[in-house]
Design a protein around this motif. Structure first.
Motif, PDB file in Angstrom:
ATOM      1  N   THR A  85       0.765  -1.278  -0.041  1.00 44.98           N
ATOM      2  CA  THR A  85      -0.092  -0.200   0.086  1.00 44.98           C
ATOM      3  C   THR A  85       0.705   1.419  -0.074  1.00 44.98           C
ATOM      4  O   THR A  85       1.606   1.406   0.949  1.00 44.98           O
TER       5      THR A  85
ATOM      6  N   ARG B 291      -2.134  10.204  -1.582  1.00 45.68           N
ATOM      7  CA  ARG B 291      -1.518   8.896  -1.768  1.00 45.68           C
ATOM      8  C   ARG B 291      -0.614   8.928  -2.603  1.00 45.68           C
ATOM      9  O   ARG B 291      -0.731   9.450  -3.893  1.00 45.68           O
TER      10      ARG B 291
ATOM     11  N   HIS C 273       1.959   4.107  -7.361  1.00 48.50           N
ATOM     12  CA  HIS C 273       2.475   2.691  -6.951  1.00 48.50           C
ATOM     13  C   HIS C 273       4.041   2.858  -7.534  1.00 48.50           C
ATOM     14  O   HIS C 273       5.063   2.074  -7.269  1.00 48.50           O
TER      15      HIS C 273
ATOM     16  N   GLY D 150      -1.092   1.833   5.633  1.00 50.53           N
ATOM     17  CA  GLY D 150      -1.200   0.551   5.335  1.00 50.53           C
ATOM     18  C   GLY D 150       0.199  -0.351   5.315  1.00 50.53           C
ATOM     19  O   GLY D 150       1.059   0.651   5.379  1.00 50.53           O
TER      20      GLY D 150
END
Length: 255
Positions: A47, A59, A62, A79
């Motif tokens: 996460t 956020r 990736h 997370g």
């Protein structure tokens, strides 16, 4: 848990190290990450954490390249995190990606936008874990290395001199290297994305954190040894660059 992965010899001219990190979810933000003069390529297989941006939290993606930090980075791993990161030599990311230094802004960037030849369809979250991500990033690095520009030997020389100097001084460099300060600044910025003065400040900040981590460290002595005008000057620099006061535990580095 932090761990180093092997850096293949053919990638060593550009890559300082490859590392992984696994952490459990946390209810509180992590200590700030201090700049160190290096860009990093981050691939999350867990996460992605939240990142402080303009008074709020966003956020992380990736996969991204993080440009040159010039101040503390605040993250919150709400997370379970698992990631692999490639830490480049200070002057290597521009040569590898064939971009100019100012392109390495202090924020996450899409590597495929900087280097359009990279395959856009291969997402890191499609990989099963760290091992797959490691193999994928090595393939991408080798793709870039085959097309990379030559590293600037003058900038490499300047970096060595600044890295090994306590409280690095810029004044002697033009005389020692036989180039004007303007030429040195221009080539350094183009290769690293940082001005020489900013890089020297960052390195002195890292030297300060290392010195203050010793149990017998005295703030006044460290300030004098590293060329600060006084203890207040040292304190202001740590707050501005690392987000901490001297009596606090040293902040995390990107690697």
């Amino acid at each position: 848990m932090f761990a180093l992965l092997p850096t293949p010899q053919d990638l060593a001219p550009w890559v300082r190290c490859i590392w992984t990190l696994r952490t459990d979810a946390s209810a509180h933000p992590e200590p700030p990450i201090a700049p160190d003069g290096c860009c990093e390529w981050i691939l999350h297989v867990g996460t992605p954490p939240l990142m402080a941006v303009e008074g709020g939290w966003t956020r992380q993606s990736h996969e991204f390249l993080f440009g040159q930090l010039t101040g503390p980075l605040h993250l919150h791993g709400d997370g379970a995190m698992a990631l692999i990161a490639v830490r480049f030599h200070p002057h290597a990311a521009t040569a590898l990606l064939r971009v100019s230094g100012p392109a390495l802004c202090p924020q996450p960037m899409d590597p495929a936008r900087l280097a359009p030849g990279l395959r856009r369809g291969q997402r890191i979250d499609a990989h099963a874990g760290i091992g797959d991500a490691y193999r994928a990033i090595l393939a991408r690095l080798r793709f870039l290395a085959a097309r990379a520009r030559d590293l600037d030997p003058l900038v490499a020389d300047v970096l060595q001199r600044l890295d090994r100097s306590d409280g690095a001084r810029l004044t002697p460099l033009p005389r020692e290297l036989g180039f004007s300060l303007r030429t040195l600044e221009r080539r350094f910025l183009a290769a690293t994305g940082l001005g020489m003065k900013t890089y020297a400040r960052i390195q002195r900040m890292q030297q300060t954190l290392h010195a203050l981590s010793r149990p017998e460290a005295a703030l006044a002595v460290v300030a004098q040894e590293l060329g600060f005008s006084d203890q207040a000057h040292l304190t202001r620099e740590l707050a501005a660059l690392a987000g901490r006061r001297p009596q606090c535990a040293p902040p995390l580095r990107l690697s």
